[in-house]
Design a protein around this motif. Structure first.
Motif, PDB file in Angstrom:
ATOM      1  N   GLY A  10      10.375   6.808  -1.013  1.00 25.03           N
ATOM      2  CA  GLY A  10      10.641   5.370  -0.653  1.00 25.03           C
ATOM      3  C   GLY A  10      10.538   4.610  -2.071  1.00 25.03           C
ATOM      4  N   VAL A  12       8.254   2.946  -3.454  1.00 29.89           N
ATOM      5  CA  VAL A  12       7.277   3.372  -4.488  1.00 29.89           C
ATOM      6  C   VAL A  12       7.331   4.873  -5.048  1.00 29.89           C
ATOM      7  N   LYS A  38      17.135  11.230   0.093  1.00 34.04           N
ATOM      8  CA  LYS A  38      16.624  10.132  -0.533  1.00 34.04           C
ATOM      9  C   LYS A  38      15.870  10.754  -1.753  1.00 34.04           C
ATOM     10  N   LEU A  56      10.092  17.340   3.572  1.00 35.14           N
ATOM     11  CA  LEU A  56       8.756  17.809   4.337  1.00 35.14           C
ATOM     12  C   LEU A  56       8.683  16.902   5.286  1.00 35.14           C
ATOM     13  N   ALA A  58       5.464  15.291   6.622  1.00 34.77           N
ATOM     14  CA  ALA A  58       3.985  15.471   6.327  1.00 34.77           C
ATOM     15  C   ALA A  58       3.190  15.182   7.255  1.00 34.77           C
ATOM     16  N   ASP A  59       3.561  14.976   8.536  1.00 40.22           N
ATOM     17  CA  ASP A  59       2.710  14.959   9.777  1.00 40.22           C
ATOM     18  C   ASP A  59       2.455  16.371   9.931  1.00 40.22           C
ATOM     19  N   VAL A  79       2.596   8.747  -1.220  1.00 44.54           N
ATOM     20  CA  VAL A  79       3.146   7.431  -1.288  1.00 44.54           C
ATOM     21  C   VAL A  79       4.217   7.550  -0.122  1.00 44.54           C
ATOM     22  N   ALA A 103      -2.772   3.418   0.377  1.00 46.21           N
ATOM     23  CA  ALA A 103      -3.019   2.728   1.629  1.00 46.21           C
ATOM     24  C   ALA A 103      -3.749   3.370   2.772  1.00 46.21           C
ATOM     25  N   PHE A 138      -1.636  -1.522  -6.113  1.00 46.65           N
ATOM     26  CA  PHE A 138      -2.155  -2.830  -6.859  1.00 46.65           C
ATOM     27  C   PHE A 138      -3.119  -3.541  -5.956  1.00 46.65           C
ATOM     28  N   PRO A 140      -4.560  -2.813  -2.070  1.00 45.47           N
ATOM     29  CA  PRO A 140      -5.640  -2.085  -2.966  1.00 45.47           C
ATOM     30  C   PRO A 140      -5.165  -1.472  -4.200  1.00 45.47           C
ATOM     31  N   PHE A 179       7.823  -3.922   1.090  1.00 50.52           N
ATOM     32  CA  PHE A 179       7.347  -2.511   1.436  1.00 50.52           C
ATOM     33  C   PHE A 179       7.647  -2.179   2.893  1.00 50.52           C
ATOM     34  N   ILE A 339       7.337  -5.124  -6.362  1.00 52.29           N
ATOM     35  CA  ILE A 339       6.230  -4.860  -5.302  1.00 52.29           C
ATOM     36  C   ILE A 339       6.243  -3.050  -5.305  1.00 52.29           C
TER      37      ILE A 339
END
Ligand code: NDP
Length: 399
Positions: A10, A12, A38, A56, A58-59, A79, A103, A138, A140, A179, A339
């Motif tokens: 995405g 980030v 993507k 992938l 990722a779950d 990310v 996050a 940033f 957190p 985001f 961002i």
């Protein structure tokens, strides 16, 4: 020379791939995400022979384990979304790969932001001799490192912490989130919460607000939100008497959000639509612009920092530390808005801390638990210069 696997293609993810590709410490980079197109687009724009891509989900822990075994990274940078945190931590544990995210974990069916799930991995990571760094974006992320830096250099005790986050940019869209829309709207529509004298005080969403002045930007109405770094900072810096988080929103943004909430479009529980179960917020996400698509026409800047008060040598003092980031500069450098940029750059620096052996204690840690100095030394050179204002009147002295 290290190998890095980045999960999530995405806004980030795009910044993280660009920045890792530019560092000689990273010899091999694998970008893995749910939608391979993507990954292709990001790899094309980075155009480095170091970057490979993979599809992938990722779950699925087994799929991630398989990919980790094939690629053999030293570190995985997560990310993707907070929903994937535990599955990715499980996979890293199984293969013995360091982990970093930006996050904290959220269960998909409950907007609940807390570190408890991830902190529970500490002993297992420690025993496996690997490191997990939590919340290294940033905010957190840098906000925790700024606070640790203040404690190391300017205070014997920190008493009051106000984290202030302003986006004074303009992307030209009527309503968009900076985001992932689903994660962003879940965060803003939950009740506000802050820490005072050992207890958490909950208030209705966006009900406490005040004008705050931001450097080079001016005064912006700022709203008290609960933000996850408050939890780890009051745990790791127990002299803190009060910790709050403030974020700016335009009146138009709040009006749109209120209408969406009133209509039920921000609900996260499934509803029945003509025999199909749909989650209204996921449907809304599908209608809203992708955060990465905002970058091209974004103007203005962000300003994120920490106002801190406490004592040094028995004397009260105040300290403000911040970074301002221009949307257009981020776009010129890595095709991103500020961002995504301010999140991706710290994730790369955190990974450099691990692969360079500077932050490598085995276990699960928040960023403020490490020495902030080597991280702060890289922030400016990697694109996020910071500034300090020492012992000037604080905007939070009155309350
Ligand atoms: P985006 O929505 O732009 O990107 C998320 C990416 O993750 C997408 O490519 C998405 O794929 C992918 N993804 C989602 N689910 C899976 C899955 N199951 N398997 C593999 N890939 C998946 O979000 P952002 O880039 O804006 O944000 C990324 C993260 O950064 C979020 O966790 C966000 O909370 C965090 N963040 C942290 C900040 C900080 O300062 N600490 C600030 C801003 C963001 P697809 O497109 O196919 O759905």
């Amino acid at each position: 020379m290290a190998r890095v696997m980045i999960v999530g293609a995405g806004g980030v993810g795009n910044v993280v791939v660009h920045k890792c590709a530019a560092r000689e410490e990273f010899s091999h980079i694998l970008l893995a995400s749910r939608t391979i197109d993507k990954c292709h687009r990001i790899a094309e724009s980075v155009s480095s022979p170091k970057v490979k891509i993979a599809e992938l989900d990722a779950d699925n822990v087994n799929d991630t384990v398989k990919l980790l075994k094939e690629f053999r990274p030293d570190i995985l940078i997560n990310v993707a979304l907070p929903y994937q945190d535990l599955a990715l931590m499980d996979a890293c544990l199984e293969v013995g790969v360091h982990y970093l995210d930006t996050a904290n974990y959220e269960p998909p069916d409950e907007a609940k932001f807390e570190y408890s799930w991830q902190w529970k991995y500490h002993e297992r990571y420690k025993n496996a001799g690997i490191t997990a760094i939590l919340g290294c974006g940033f905010d957190p992320g840098v906000t925790g490192i700024f606070t640790a830096y203040a404690l190391k250099h300017y205070f014997d005790e920190i008493h009051y912490l106000d984290i202030v986050d302003c986006n004074a940019g303009n992307h030209g869209q009527v309503f968009a989130t900076n985001f992932n829309p689903e994660i962003n709207i879940r965060e803003i529509t939950q009740p506000g919460k802050y820490y005072e004298n050992g207890t958490w005080i909950e208030v209705p969403s966006l009900s406490i607000h005040r004008p705050i002045s931001y450097p080079e930007i001016g005064i912006k109405e700022s709203y008290l939100l609960y933000h996850e770094e408050l939890e780890s900072l009051v745990k790791h810096i127990p002299t803190i008497k009060r910790a709050r988080f403030w974020m700016t929103f335009s009146q138009s943004y709040i009006n749109h959000l209120q209408v969406l909430q009133n209509l039920g479009l921000t609900r996260i529980d499934p509803i029945d639509y003509e025999g199909t179960k749909i989650v209204p917020l996921k449907f809304l996400k599908a209608l809203l612009p992708e955060p990465s698509s905002l970058a091209e026409n974004y103007t203005g800047q962000t300003s994120i920092g920490c106002h801190i008060r406490g004592v040094k040598n028995g004397k009260e003092r105040s300290y403000y530390i911040y970074n301002n980031c221009e949307h257009t500069q981020a776009y010129q450098e890595v095709n991103a808005q500020a961002i995504s940029y301010t999140t991706g750059v710290p994730a790369v620096i955190g990974s450099l801390m691990v692969v360079n052996g500077l932050w490598k204690q085995p276990g699960v840690f928040n960023v403020e638990q490490y020495d902030p100095n080597p991280f702060m030394e890289l922030l400016g050179p990697l694109g996020l210069p910071w500034h300090e204002v020492i012992d000037q009147p604080s905007p939070f002295e009155d309350n």
